[in-house]
Design an enzyme around this catalytic site. Structure first.
Site, PDB file in Angstrom:
ATOM      1  N   TYR A  52       0.750  -1.183  -0.125  1.00 16.01           N
ATOM      2  CA  TYR A  52      -0.085  -0.116   0.116  1.00 16.01           C
ATOM      3  C   TYR A  52       0.830   1.372   0.068  1.00 16.01           C
ATOM      4  CZ  TYR A  52      -3.805  -3.038   1.493  1.00 16.01           C
ATOM      5  OH  TYR A  52      -4.836  -3.898   1.614  1.00 16.01           O
ATOM      6  N   HIS A 110       0.419 -11.635   2.140  1.00 10.40           N
ATOM      7  CA  HIS A 110      -0.696 -11.038   1.281  1.00 10.40           C
ATOM      8  C   HIS A 110      -1.333 -11.666   0.303  1.00 10.40           C
ATOM      9  CE1 HIS A 110      -1.599  -6.497   0.088  1.00 10.40           C
ATOM     10  NE2 HIS A 110      -2.525  -7.373   0.278  1.00 10.40           N
TER      11      HIS A 110
END
Length: 280
Positions: A52, A110
Site C-alpha cells: 500500500y 498478502h
C-alpha cells in the site's frame, strides 16, 4: 468517543476488534489525517500493507493520536516478491522502520502466489519473526484451504487470521466453514464490494429501511453476524462513525438468508482467484 467495538479472541490468545479500519490508498498528509480521525472515532484495528506504500502514514497517524500505542492493533502484509526467508525477515524489519513501530500486532502474507510456490518459506519467516518479537500474531490473506492445510502439514502452525475477499456478492460459505473448523478468524476485505452497485440494491435498501439504517450499515452488520472481521475504509469522519454504529440492532435469520442469497458462485470483483492470481 470511547471504543465500543466488540472483540474476538484469536487462537493464540490475542484479542482484536470485530471491525477494523482499512487504509488502502490513504497516503501522505490527507491519509494521516483520515487515519487519525478513524482512531479518534473509535477504531483500534488498523489494516495496512507493504504494497500500500503507506506504512509511514499509518505510523504518523498513530504518533499524532492521543490513544496509547498499546491500545491499537496494527496490521501489515508481506508482498509476494519477498517470500524467500531472508527477504521476508528484512521486509518485516523494513515495515517496522517505515512505520517507526517496535512491533506489529498482526502481520500477514498478502497472497500465496502458488505458481511461485514460496509461501511455506515465507510462513516460516513469519513464525520466526514472531519469536524475534517483531510481530504479536501471524496470519495470511487469500489462502485457500489447500494452502492452509499445507502450512499446517509442513510447519505445524496455522494462521490466526485469513483475510479474504468477502461481501454479499461472494459470501465464501465453504471457506468460512473451513476457517471455523480450524479456529482461523476470517477478515473480510472489500466488505462493501468496493462501493459497487450493491449499495444501490433494492433488496438491501428494503432491509435498511426496516432498521432505519444505511445499506453500508446493513452489510457491515451482516459481516458481524457471520462472525467475520470487516475492515471498511473511509476518509470521511461521518462515514467512519456510521460504519461502526452497527452494534445496537440485529438482522433476523430471514434477513441474513436474504443477504446470503445475493452471493454468486464466483462473485469475485476483479477475478483474483488465489489458485492462480499472483501479486508481487
Amino acid at each position: 468517543m470511547t471504543n465500543q467495538i466488540p472483540e474476538i479472541t484469536l487462537h493464540d490468545g490475542l484479542q482484536i476488534p470485530s471491525v477494523g479500519f482499512g487504509t488502502y490508498k490513504l497516503k501522505g498528509e490527507s491519509g494521516a489525517q483520515a487515519i487519525n480521525h478513524a482512531i479518534t472515532n473509535g477504531y483500534r484495528l488498523l489494516d495496512s500493507a507493504y504494497n500500500y506504500e503507506n506504512e509511514a502514514t499509518v505510523g504518523e497517524a498513530i504518533r499524532r493520536s492521543s490513544v496509547p500505542r498499546e491500545e491499537l492493533l496494527v496490521t501489515s502484509k508481506l508482498p509476494g516478491r519477498y517470500h524467500h526467508y531472508d527477504d521476508a525477515i528484512v521486509t518485516i524489519q523494513e515495515s517496522l522502520l517505515r512505520a517507526n513501530l517496535d512491533y506489529y500486532d498482526l502481520y500477514l502474507i498478502h497472497w500465496p502466489n502458488p505458481i511461485q510456490d514460496n509461501y511455506v518459506e515465507a510462513w516460516q519467516a513469519l513464525i520466526d519473526a514472531k519469536k524475534f518479537g517483531y510481530i504479536r500474531s501471524i496470519g495470511v490473506c487469500n489462502f485457500l484451504p489447500e494452502h492452509l492445510e499445507r502450512l499446517q502439514k509442513e510447519t505445524g502452525i496455522l494462521p490466526t487470521v485469513n483475510q479474504i475477499e468477502l461481501h454479499p456478492l461472494f459470501n465464501q460459505e465453504e471457506q468460512l466453514k473451513f476457517h471455523e473448523e480450524h479456529h482461523i478468524a476470517t477478515e473480510s476485505w472489500s466488505p462493501l464490494s468496493r462501493a459497487s452497485d450493491l449499495l444501490q440494491d433494492e433488496t438491501l435498501q428494503k432491509i435498511a429501511d426496516q432498521h432505519n439504517r444505511t445499506i453500508s450499515q446493513i452489510i457491515l452488520r451482516w459481516h458481524y453476524q457471520l462472525g467475520t472481521i470487516a475492515i471498511p475504509k473511509s476518509a470521511t469522519p461521518s462515514r467512519q462513525k456510521e460504519n461502526i454504529s452497527i452494534f445496537d440492532f440485529e438482522l433476523s435469520k430471514e434477513e441474513m438468508t436474504i443477504i446470503n442469497s445475493l452471493s454468486k458462485q464466483d462473485g469475485r470483483l476483479k477475478d483474483q482467484d488465489p489458485a492462480v492470481y499472483e501479486e508481487f
